[in-house]
Design an enzyme around this catalytic site. Sequence first.
Site, PDB file in Angstrom:
ATOM      1  CB  SER D  68      41.372  35.501 -35.455  1.00 11.85           C
ATOM      2  OG  SER D  68      40.956  36.419 -34.478  1.00 11.85           O
ATOM      3  CE  LYS D  71      42.459  39.072 -35.899  1.00 14.03           C
ATOM      4  NZ  LYS D  71      42.976  38.787 -34.548  1.00 14.03           N
ATOM      5  CE1 TYR D 193      39.301  41.998 -37.056  1.00 19.30           C
ATOM      6  CE2 TYR D 193      38.041  42.740 -35.169  1.00 19.30           C
ATOM      7  CZ  TYR D 193      39.021  41.945 -35.700  1.00 19.30           C
ATOM      8  OH  TYR D 193      39.729  41.075 -34.893  1.00 19.30           O
ATOM      9  CE1 TYR D 245      44.462  35.615 -31.859  1.00 21.60           C
ATOM     10  CE2 TYR D 245      43.799  33.526 -30.895  1.00 21.60           C
ATOM     11  CZ  TYR D 245      43.533  34.612 -31.719  1.00 21.60           C
ATOM     12  OH  TYR D 245      42.346  34.685 -32.375  1.00 21.60           O
ATOM     13  CB  VAL D 263      37.758  33.174 -30.354  1.00 19.20           C
ATOM     14  CG1 VAL D 263      39.027  33.833 -29.815  1.00 19.20           C
ATOM     15  CG2 VAL D 263      36.895  34.162 -31.106  1.00 19.20           C
TER      16      VAL D 263
END
Lengths: 310, 310, 310, 310
Positions: D68, D71, D193, D245, D263
């Site tokens: 992530s 992102k 993605y 998160y 993660v």
Amino acid sequence: MNKNIIDLQGKLEALLLAQRDNFHQGKVADYIPALAVVKPDLMGISVATIDGKVVGAGDYQHAFSIQSISKVFGLVMAINRIGDSIWQRVRMEPSGQPFNSIIQLQSEKGIPRNPVINAGAILVSDILTSHFSSSKLAFLTFIRKLAGNENISIDNQVYLSEVKHGHLNAALAHLMKSFGNIDSKVQDVLSHYFTQCSISMNCEQLAQSLLFLANKGIDPRTEKVICSARDAHRVNAILSTSGMYDQSGEFAFSVGLPAKSGVGGGLISIVPGYGVICAWSPPLNHYGNSVVGMNLVASIAEELGLSIYH
Amino acid sequence: MNKNIIDLQGKLEALLLAQRDNFHQGKVADYIPALAVVKPDLMGISVATIDGKVVGAGDYQHAFSIQSISKVFGLVMAINRIGDSIWQRVRMEPSGQPFNSIIQLQSEKGIPRNPVINAGAILVSDILTSHFSSSKLAFLTFIRKLAGNENISIDNQVYLSEVKHGHLNAALAHLMKSFGNIDSKVQDVLSHYFTQCSISMNCEQLAQSLLFLANKGIDPRTEKVICSARDAHRVNAILSTSGMYDQSGEFAFSVGLPAKSGVGGGLISIVPGYGVICAWSPPLNHYGNSVVGMNLVASIAEELGLSIYH
Amino acid sequence: MNKNIIDLQGKLEALLLAQRDNFHQGKVADYIPALAVVKPDLMGISVATIDGKVVGAGDYQHAFSIQSISKVFGLVMAINRIGDSIWQRVRMEPSGQPFNSIIQLQSEKGIPRNPVINAGAILVSDILTSHFSSSKLAFLTFIRKLAGNENISIDNQVYLSEVKHGHLNAALAHLMKSFGNIDSKVQDVLSHYFTQCSISMNCEQLAQSLLFLANKGIDPRTEKVICSARDAHRVNAILSTSGMYDQSGEFAFSVGLPAKSGVGGGLISIVPGYGVICAWSPPLNHYGNSVVGMNLVASIAEELGLSIYH
Amino acid sequence: MNKNIIDLQGKLEALLLAQRDNFHQGKVADYIPALAVVKPDLMGISVATIDGKVVGAGDYQHAFSIQSISKVFGLVMAINRIGDSIWQRVRMEPSGQPFNSIIQLQSEKGIPRNPVINAGAILVSDILTSHFSSSKLAFLTFIRKLAGNENISIDNQVYLSEVKHGHLNAALAHLMKSFGNIDSKVQDVLSHYFTQCSISMNCEQLAQSLLFLANKGIDPRTEKVICSARDAHRVNAILSTSGMYDQSGEFAFSVGLPAKSGVGGGLISIVPGYGVICAWSPPLNHYGNSVVGMNLVASIAEELGLSIYH
């Protein structure tokens, strides 16, 4: 006593025997001390029919706290008093959520999903509080008349317990009030609600007092009109889709009768055109329904072929 | 034609006449082009009884897209194939949410609330896809046999439309797959699902093909066992609490019959011990149920006293 | 008056002028009558710096109802009183939901997401009510000391309005009580909460009274320790992620400062190491934040390069 | 090597030593096999400053799956490509829900809460897929340029694992597509993605490649403008309110820096005006953040006084 009655009596006793040890599978309601002290191994069942039979077995004459079963009586009283306008303030859809959920109530602007979840019953209590000069007395009078018993009364210890531990219900009431869907003072509405929940009755009284719902609104013993046939139909429909909390679908699926349970362990089931079954056993499953009570109603319904879904 | 049939025929025609202008109150489904082109003022009704009567009025022999009514057939096939184990993968509770909601599905770990919301029907499609070598053909064969008509077929334009616009259903399927509750490939499951939704039938065929649900699982014309009496009961129970989307409670309240609607404007209603009613009119209310279809079933149910809640 | 101050004064006046007509874009809070009567075209701004400058423009000395800005003071008092144990009863996460949502509160068992949404501030009010013999007086004393002004007082009309229309807050309090997360009587907790919301202050007083948050917990004028540096950090962090209701992310994105707004139209913003900005203009956007107030803080922050995200 | 660097180096090594045993407190991500095989006791940290220092300790040159953290790069690319119009398709608010929640996405009509939860990053992937002829290559080129290293590449095993187990992300993508908020084919969007998530980098590379966010959009080594100062500000703001998160509030509260975790166990933290910290340790807490990684960043931020909330 005729043969039919003897047969039914035997069936009920056999069913009770078969369920003798199953009370261990549930847990007596303990959210208020007054309910937690009830003996878990009591159990009873009573069947009243519209042609006049009344049969019972076990502790069917032992009084218990009717709790949410009172919602059925309150609903009938409110409909009788204000007519169809009630359906502008409460809906008649299954909620798909636990009986005390406040979540849906906020997202749906203070309109409860149906009159037999807590929010809906509190709304009904507001109607009664606002439309009767003494709603508690009116309620008690209504129930006593239906049961044909002047001694039915309120268990004051249960009532005081309810008041003390009633913060979730207070939250529901204040939330509806904030949306303008409660007319009376929240405190008065809750006082009525806790009062009707605290009434003590036994299986026999409950079965007899609800016969009008199995008989198009007419009490078969007195031939008095308790409510219109249309409203008896409607109440039965609501009990079918929503009467057993978040287990209503499963109860329809496996039993197939309009029903209403209470956390006191009582369970009433309407059999349109036939009569009413009332079972009682205090230990509850995690949905808040009596474990043995459900088993008893399921067994007798199956044995007598009573399901409305055939 | 005997007098009963003539009477019923007259009633149906009168009801249609009374509803003639009400199609304006709804809106034809337009989420896929193939459905949006249907003429809004078509309407028909058919009643089939377990003692052999088949009566219809209006456009009762005009084929339409059965859409979600196919969920009833799929459910029966899946139960017949894998038995009670189906209930470990889908529940039988009303959802309290719109038919295509993905919200509950995530919070309940990919277990759909019941088999007649979209998620549940996709799960049923997975069972069929996984347990039949050619599930689409098996489905068509099952329906043709029930309707006694070999010409029932899939509307390919509807199918292609469904595939193209089926992203919400794809989301539901992938979400269940992510929770391990879909066995086959998502693409195959959706292909089956869209296929069964795209079948065209008319009111008469639908009414006749579902008679077994009104007759304890036995097709009264052929006397073949289509499913067990217990499973017919269960399907009727599910249709009673959940068959009309988020208007199921209101339908029970005002009509009182197990029913299933589809966005093609069709509506079937089971009358246990009597027969099946099928109405059709394309314009839908905002719940996705046919406006005129509901009125037609409500009227005939009231006139004939068919409600299961009395 | 030195040149820096004259410059800043000029900037503030220019900003006010530029916003002169924008109050039309919002709507004065009308959920209670006492707030609805405030003139919508009042507007003021004040900047206080840790090196002793205090500058204002417009109606910066006009008192208004501080409403939710009081949550900042209450939080500091509660932390000072019970220390880190507060974080076992309230979290420090953005809620992602409107400030008065009851939904999350139920699903998260009565633990509010953070101390600056209503539920969290009511919880803080419970701590104050339970730990001070007279929490209302203690609160007023704390604020008067910080502002260096003995005349700051409660607007009794606002207070009475809050009590009368406070059913949603009562619902939140009762819900937390039902989960065991409120110690005092709900009525007392709400009385404290409505009292602190009803305090009237002006921009200048608010800006000065919060300087300790920009100065590691120390009031730069008196050099007194109001809270620890660590707790000043924590309060600023909470104001950054959650202080502007459901528009907190957007405020961080476009302005970049810890801030707290109130439905009275006030908005305070902490600039760590520099000072405090307080703007006021009654009309609110649909998130409950002052339209002009946000514009004023955004403009001055950009002009002076104050954002903490650079 | 100057004294400052030696000092920082020593600090990092001491911090690693202090955390040596804490990896036991977390659990390596196991939703895909390719991540589950990583050794849990690896840990590294790197600090890069805008004035040119690059210091590391432990396994800071050991490549890991950035997951992530990608992102952040994707967001910058998308903003650069389509400008502010991106904010019509994704918001910048904290979600208040787990990173992979589909619930909010449906109730908010397919508009993700922010670009660093999964739904938002998939939406960003759609923008890249739709606006670059080869978005995967463009992404890799962008990262390689930022890191100044042509060898950065995709871990194909991780990619294949992601595709195979990506049903929840597929559900999110199809749901957004059903609301019309995805332009490209779902399959292509997911392929992009999963590709960007599968890139392997080490702490040193990540810290250096994100320096522009600490330096108003300008890469301090090359003096190239990577994005506007305003957009660097915005990205930092989003990382502050939403980057960790459902633990973002707690991270702001206890550390006080914009940050993003993955993660794979990586964690980058931007210090505006100073530099970038990147820590790595595979075991995660139940929010999905690296246990040791958070401790490392918290310790160094406290020791050096880096918090933006002071």
